[in-house]
Design an enzyme around this catalytic site. Structure first.
Site, PDB file in Angstrom:
ATOM      1  N   HIS A   1      -0.890 -29.055 -18.754  1.00 21.38           N
ATOM      2  CA  HIS A   1      -0.160 -28.403 -17.676  1.00 21.38           C
ATOM      3  C   HIS A   1      -0.628 -26.960 -17.476  1.00 21.38           C
ATOM      4  O   HIS A   1       0.037 -26.182 -16.789  1.00 21.38           O
ATOM      5  CB  HIS A   1       1.345 -28.384 -17.970  1.00 21.38           C
ATOM      6  CG  HIS A   1       1.998 -29.724 -17.896  1.00 21.38           C
ATOM      7  ND1 HIS A   1       1.618 -30.785 -18.673  1.00 21.38           N
ATOM      8  CD2 HIS A   1       3.034 -30.169 -17.137  1.00 21.38           C
ATOM      9  CE1 HIS A   1       2.390 -31.824 -18.411  1.00 21.38           C
ATOM     10  NE2 HIS A   1       3.251 -31.473 -17.473  1.00 21.38           N
TER      11      HIS A   1
ATOM     12  N   GLU B   1       0.534 -38.237  -6.783  1.00 21.92           N
ATOM     13  CA  GLU B   1      -0.279 -37.220  -6.116  1.00 21.92           C
ATOM     14  C   GLU B   1      -1.409 -37.813  -5.285  1.00 21.92           C
ATOM     15  O   GLU B   1      -1.677 -37.339  -4.177  1.00 21.92           O
ATOM     16  CB  GLU B   1      -0.841 -36.242  -7.149  1.00 21.92           C
ATOM     17  CG  GLU B   1       0.167 -35.282  -7.740  1.00 21.92           C
ATOM     18  CD  GLU B   1       0.998 -35.878  -8.868  1.00 21.92           C
ATOM     19  OE1 GLU B   1       1.902 -35.197  -9.377  1.00 21.92           O
ATOM     20  OE2 GLU B   1       0.715 -37.041  -9.251  1.00 21.92           O
TER      21      GLU B   1
END
Length: 328
Positions: free
Chosen positions: A129, A60
């Site tokens: 998450h 990312e």
């Protein structure tokens, strides 16, 4: 008007902007060959090719940084995070580089970049998450944040975000990808301005302020309150966290004089805290009861299904809060 899913609405927005502007491209993990982790980018690789629909490694920080660089030289990247919890790996790019480049370059570099993907808790994904990131990013000058809750809003806000000359975060809702709603015909241009809230349900007794995945929750609670308690609840969907539509908030509260804020994030330093401050600052004397907030519990998200349900905001918690401010 036609009925499509939230997922289809996002896909249409991406396709239309890719078709309209050759400088737009999509980059992220599994967006190309796999059609996106949630199938939002389905069919785009075949239509626009591998130079504009780009699969990346699990990196990312790397591909977000590449996107910032591409925006500096005039392209319009769309960066997909598989979940915004993973955007923390790219925190330096999203928080330190993208929003600051315009002012630090003396206006030489606009950063027309869109960061998008699912945000907030879904179902049994565990603590790492399940982060709701809106309050973290709303704290950063130079970032714009929108939180679509319906297919129409998802399409209109994403298209607007892609055309904006500044970094915009489009915080989607994983649990709503398959939800359906009415959207304009494909030959009608749909652009929804950032910073424009919408009343999703008219009411007279209390204003429920919500966004993202708390919008369907608020609508369900409002229906129950109407049927069982004869309480008329107005549901105001913020749609954008930053810029914030303060006028819409104050207009609704001036009509109902009572407020409950329901948010998907944890309460400490949250969006609801800022909204509460703005309301009491501007119209304290117009309130007939203290503002109440319904949010996540201030704990890491449990994996256990029952514990997760206990931590999250619910219709039952929201109904109890509304009844309290209405002295019912």
């Amino acid at each position: 008007m036609r009925e499509i899913t939230y997922r289809q609405a996002l896909n249409e927005a991406l396709a239309e902007e890719l078709e309209r502007d050759p400088n737009v491209f999509l980059m992220g993990e599994e967006v190309a060959e796999y059609n996106g982790a949630y199938k939002v980018s389905q069919g785009l690789l075949e239509r626009f090719g591998a130079k504009r629909i780009i699969d990346t490694p699990i990196s990312e920080n790397g591909f977000a940084g590449m996107g910032v660089g591409a925006a500096m030289v005039g392209l319009r990247p769309i960066i997909e995070f598989m979940t915004f919890s993973f955007s923390f790996v790219a925190f330096d790019q999203v928080v330190n580089n993208a929003p600051n480049m315009l002012t630090m370059s003396g206006g030489q570099f606009n950063i027309p970049i869109t960061f998008r993907g699912p945000n907030g808790p879904a179902h049994q994904l565990g603590a790492t998450h399940s982060h709701a990131t809106e309050c973290l990013y709303a704290n950063v000058p130079g970032l714009k944040i929108c939180t679509p809750a319906t297919p129409r809003d998802a399409k209109g806000l994403l298209k607007t975000a892609i055309r904006d000359n500044n970094p915009v975060l489009v915080l989607e809702v994983e649990l709503l990808y398959s939800s359906k709603g009415m959207v304009e015909e494909e030959d009608v241009e749909l652009l929804i301005p950032l910073g424009e809230a919408e009343v999703k349900r008219e009411g007279s007794d209390v204003t429920i302020i919500c966004y993202a995945q708390t919008v369907p929750l608020a609508l369900a609670a409002a229906k129950t309150l109407e049927n069982e308690e004869e309480i008329s609840a107005e549901v105001l969907d913020l749609r954008s966290i930053k810029p914030l539509d303060l006028d819409a908030i104050l207009n609704s509260v001036s009509k109902t004089h009572r407020v409950v804020i329901v948010e998907q994030d944890r309460p400490f330093c949250g969006v609801g805290a800022e909204v509460s401050y703005r309301i009491q600052k501007e119209m304290f004397d117009g309130l007939d009861a203290p503002i109440l907030r319904v949010a996540q519990e201030d704990v890491p998200m449990p994996y256990n299904e029952r514990l997760e349900k206990a931590v999250l905001p619910s219709a039952e918690k929201l109904i109890a809060a509304v009844k309290k401010v209405c002295y019912a």
